[in-house]
Design an enzyme around this catalytic site. Structure first.
Site, PDB file in Angstrom:
ATOM      1  N   CYS A 172       3.512  -2.913   7.640  1.00  0.00           N
ATOM      2  CA  CYS A 172       2.853  -1.653   7.309  1.00  0.00           C
ATOM      3  C   CYS A 172       2.332  -0.967   8.582  1.00  0.00           C
ATOM      4  O   CYS A 172       3.115  -0.394   9.325  1.00  0.00           O
ATOM      5  CB  CYS A 172       1.761  -1.892   6.271  1.00  0.00           C
ATOM      6  SG  CYS A 172       1.367  -0.395   5.370  1.00  0.00           S
ATOM      7  N   HIS A 203       4.398  -4.559   2.135  1.00  0.00           N
ATOM      8  CA  HIS A 203       3.631  -5.794   2.338  1.00  0.00           C
ATOM      9  C   HIS A 203       4.347  -6.928   1.603  1.00  0.00           C
ATOM     10  O   HIS A 203       3.917  -7.315   0.507  1.00  0.00           O
ATOM     11  CB  HIS A 203       2.214  -5.644   1.775  1.00  0.00           C
ATOM     12  CG  HIS A 203       1.356  -4.701   2.552  1.00  0.00           C
ATOM     13  ND1 HIS A 203       0.700  -5.068   3.700  1.00  0.00           N
ATOM     14  CD2 HIS A 203       1.054  -3.399   2.345  1.00  0.00           C
ATOM     15  CE1 HIS A 203       0.007  -4.041   4.162  1.00  0.00           C
ATOM     16  NE2 HIS A 203       0.210  -3.016   3.367  1.00  0.00           N
ATOM     17  N   GLU A 210       4.136  -9.906   1.931  1.00  0.00           N
ATOM     18  CA  GLU A 210       3.249 -11.057   1.699  1.00  0.00           C
ATOM     19  C   GLU A 210       2.664 -11.058   0.288  1.00  0.00           C
ATOM     20  O   GLU A 210       2.254 -12.098  -0.207  1.00  0.00           O
ATOM     21  CB  GLU A 210       2.123 -11.104   2.737  1.00  0.00           C
ATOM     22  CG  GLU A 210       1.209  -9.893   2.801  1.00  0.00           C
ATOM     23  CD  GLU A 210       1.750  -8.776   3.683  1.00  0.00           C
ATOM     24  OE1 GLU A 210       2.954  -8.815   4.031  1.00  0.00           O
ATOM     25  OE2 GLU A 210       0.976  -7.855   4.010  1.00  0.00           O
TER      26      GLU A 210
HETATM   27  N1  GLN Z   1      -3.207   2.803   7.924  1.00  0.00           N
HETATM   28  C1  GLN Z   1      -1.812   2.876   7.617  1.00  0.00           C
HETATM   29  C2  GLN Z   1      -1.532   3.860   6.499  1.00  0.00           C
HETATM   30  O1  GLN Z   1      -2.388   4.202   5.743  1.00  0.00           O
HETATM   31  C3  GLN Z   1      -1.259   1.514   7.262  1.00  0.00           C
HETATM   32  C4  GLN Z   1      -1.880   0.925   6.054  1.00  0.00           C
HETATM   33  C5  GLN Z   1      -1.648  -0.554   5.953  1.00  0.00           C
HETATM   34  O2  GLN Z   1      -1.330  -1.216   6.936  1.00  0.00           O
HETATM   35  N2  GLN Z   1      -1.812  -1.095   4.777  1.00  0.00           N
HETATM   36  O3  GLN Z   1      -0.421   4.305   6.365  1.00  0.00           O
END
Ligand code: GLN
Length: 519
Positions: free
Chosen positions: A374, A497, A499
Site C-alpha cells: 500500500c 493489503h 496480509e
Molecule cells: N496513506 C496511503 C493512502 O491513503 C496508504 C494507506 C495505507 O498504506 N493503508 O493511500
C-alpha cells in the site's frame, strides 16, 4: 438456532481474550462445527477506522470493506474463514442505530431506554451476525466493571436467562500474577474480578488464567473453590513461544471436550495434526531475517497482520522467520545490511517517509528482496520517479508541494467530506501479468484495500518506459494495483493489503514467494 459462548475479561485489558476466543473456536471447528465470532467494543467510534493504530493496534479490514478491531485478524487467521462487518459491534454503532430508529418513529409512544431498547438492539445484532451458524462466540471487549461494557453484559445475562443451560457457556479470562518475593501465583485478582462479574448477574462456567508459567495445582484448587467452577474448568493460559500454540495448550487441557459435554455438542473430532506441524515449524530455526521498516511506538501492534502473514509463509516453507522492526524516522542504511529481505508496510502521513524511501532505494540498487504494501508501493513509485526518472517527485500526502505528484488523490476522494469509512476499502480485483501472475497462478487477483491515494495515471507511461512494470491494474484498466522490477530478485509492490488474506493454514501467495526469495 445457534448456541452461544461468551468470553469476558477481568483484572485488566490486553490479556488476549481474542486469542482465547480464536483458540476455543479453532478446537470446536475441528469438531466440524460452524462458528461465527462476534466482537463487542465499548467505545463510541462507529468503527475503529478513525483511531490511531499506534494506540489501539492495527485496524483490520474485512473483504466487505468494514474496518474492524484487530481481534478479527486472529479469528480469520486461526479459523481460515471470512467474517463480515455485522460481526463487530461498537457502542457507537449500536447507539446510532437506536437513535436512527427513534427518529424514524419505530418506538412511537415509548420512552427509549438503555434497557430494554439498547440491549434488544445488541441481541438483534448478535442474532443477525451469527445467523444459522452452530455456535456464536461473542467476545466482550474491555474488563468487567467498565461502564462502557455494562450493556453488553446485561444482554449476555438476558440471553443466558432465556435459553436452556446447554445452549450457553461463559468463559471468563483473568490475570494470575506471579509474586517474585514469595514465588507464588496469586488468585486474589481473579477472585475479585469474578465477584465483579457476579454483580452483573453472570457466573463463569470456565476461568482462563493468563499467567507466566502454567497454573500451579494449588492455584487451580483455590480458584475452583472461591469462584465456584470445577477444577477441570480452570484453564492455564501461560506464556508460549507463538500464539498458534494456544489451541494445542487448550487441547491438552481438554477445553473443547469440556465445552462439548456441557453444551451437548456432537461427538466428532478430526484432530489438529496439520496445525501442530506448522506450530513446530514456527518453533524451529529462522529461514531468514526480515526488516519491517515503519513508524514505531512502545507496545506496538500496528503491523500485526504483516508479521503474522510472514510467519504463515515461513511455516508453510517449513521454518520460522526472524522479524525485526526498523524505525524509519532516523534510519541508517547500514542497519539494513544484516537483513535478507525488507517490507515497507502501509502507513499514513509524512513522518518517517523519507527513511522508507531510502530503504526502497537501498533494496532496489542492491537487489535485496523487498515487498511494498500500500503506502509501501506508493513509496516505491516515488523513489523510482526521483532516482530513475529524475523528477522532483512526491505523494500528495506529504503536503510538501512538489511539482510531480506521482501519487495523488483521485477525484472521488477529493470530494469526500467525512473521513470515517470512506477510503477505498475491502475487496477489489486486479488483472495481473508478469511475476505477479505467476505467483498467484491466476490472471485475476482479489485482495483487500484501505487507502485514499493512487499512483497517478499521468505517470504510468513514463514509469513503464523506464522499467517499473505496472503488473496489475484495476479491471477497468485505470488504477495501478501492482508494480514490479522484473530484473530484481523480488521487487514487488501492491496497492492492496494481502496480509489481510492470509491464514495460518493457508498463507498468502505473495508472502510465500517473498519468503522464498529470501531463502
Ligand atoms: N496513506 C496511503 C493512502 O491513503 C496508504 C494507506 C495505507 O498504506 N493503508 O493511500
Amino acid at each position: 438456532m445457534p448456541k452461544w459462548i461468551f468470553v469476558t475479561g477481568g483484572v485488566l485489558s490486553g490479556l488476549g481474550k481474542g486469542l482465547v476466543s480464536a483458540s476455543v473456536s479453532k478446537l470446536l471447528q475441528q469438531r466440524e462445527l460452524d462458528i461465527t465470532p462476534v466482537k463487542c467494543d465499548g467505545y463510541l467510534n462507529v468503527d475503529p477506522g478513525t483511531m490511531n493504530p499506534h494506540e489501539h493496534g492495527e485496524v483490520f479490514v474485512l473483504s466487505d470493506g468494514t474496518e474492524v478491531d484487530m481481534d478479527f485478524g486472529h479469528y480469520e487467521r486461526f479459523l481460515g474463514i471470512e467474517t463480515t462487518g455485522d460481526c463487530n459491534l461498537t457502542s457507537g454503532k449500536v447507539f446510532s442505530e437506536v437513535i436512527d430508529r427513534e427518529r424514524k418513529g419505530d418506538y412511537l409512544g415509548e420512552t427509549v431506554q438503555m434497557v430494554p431498547h439498547v440491549t434488544e438492539e445488541i441481541k438483534e445484532n448478535w442474532k443477525e451476525a451469527v445467523d444459522d451458524s452452530d455456535i456464536g462466540i461473542v467476545e466482550i471487549g474491555g474488563t468487567v466493571g467498565d461502564i462502557e461494557n455494562m450493556l453488553y453484559l446485561e444482554a449476555v445475562r438476558q440471553i443466558i436467562n432465556d435459553l436452556p443451560d446447554e445452549d450457553t457457556y461463559l468463559i471468563h479470562t483473568t490475570l494470575v500474577p506471579y509474586l517474585e518475593t514469595t514465588g507464588e501465583q496469586k488468585t486474589k485478582p481473579t477472585q475479585h474480578s469474578v465477584k465483579k462479574l457476579r454483580e452483573t448477574g453472570l457466573s463463569p462456567d470456565m476461568i482462563v488464567g493468563r499467567s507466566r508459567k502454567p497454573l500451579q495445582s494449588s492455584v487451580v484448587e483455590k480458584i475452583s473453590l472461591f469462584c465456584d467452577v470445577e477444577e477441570q474448568e480452570v484453564i492455564s493460559d501461560h506464556d508460549i513461544d507463538n500464539i498458534y500454540r494456544l489451541p494445542l495448550i487448550f487441547d491438552e487441557q481438554n477445553v473443547d471436550t469440556i465445552i462439548k459435554d456441557e453444551m451437548e455438542l456432537p461427538e466428532r473430532n478430526n484432530g489438529i495434526k496439520d496445525w501442530r506441524e506448522r506450530v513446530e515449524n514456527l518453533a524451529s530455526e529462522p529461514l531468514g531475517t526480515v526488516a519491517i521498516c515503519g513508524k514505531y511506538m512502545a507496545m506496538d501492534d500496528a503491523y500485526a497482520s504483516v508479521e503474522e502473514a510472514l510467519k504463515h509463509a515461513a511455516a508453510e516453507k517449513g521454518g520460522s522467520v526472524e522479524i525485526q522492526h526498523v524505525e524509519t524516522e532516523d534510519i541508517d542504511l547500514s542497519q539494513l545490511e544484516k537483513f535478507d529481505g525488507v517490507v515497507i508496510p502501509g502507513g499514513f502521513g509524512s513522518r518517517g517517509v523519507e527513511g522508507k524511501i531510502k530503504a526502497v532505494e537501498y533494496c532496489r540498487e542492491n537487489n535485496v528482496p523487498i515487498l511494498g504494501l500500500c503506502y509501501g508501493m506508493q513509496l516505491m513509485v516515488v523513489e523510482f520517479s526521483r532516482n530513475v526518472l529524475n523528477l522532483d517527485a512526491a505523494s500528495e500526502e506529504f503536503e510538501k508541494g512538489e511539482e510531480d505528484l506521482v501519487v495523488a488523490e483521485m477525484s472521488e476522494q477529493k470530494n469526500i467530506e467525512h473521513k470515517g469509512g470512506t477510503m477505498r476499502l475491502g475487496d477489489y480485483t486486479a488483472e495481473v501479468k508478469g511475476q505477479v501472475k505467476q505467483i498467484y497462478g491466476s490472471k485475476k487477483v482479489t485482495e483487500r484495500h484501505r487507502h485514499r491515494y493512487e499512483v497517478n495515471p499521468d505517470y504510468h507511461g513514463r514509469l513503464e518506459e523506464n522499467g517499473l512494470k505496472i503488473s496489475g491494474k484495476m479491471e477497468d484498466g485505470t488504477l495501478a494495483e501492482y508494480v514490479e522490477l522484473p530484473d530484481n530478485r523480488f521487487f514487488i509492490g501492491t496497492q492492496a493489503h494481502p496480509e489481510f488474506n492470509s491464514s495460518f493454514q493457508n498463507p498468502n501467495p505473495l508472502y510465500t514467494e517473498f519468503i522464498n526469495s529470501i531463502l
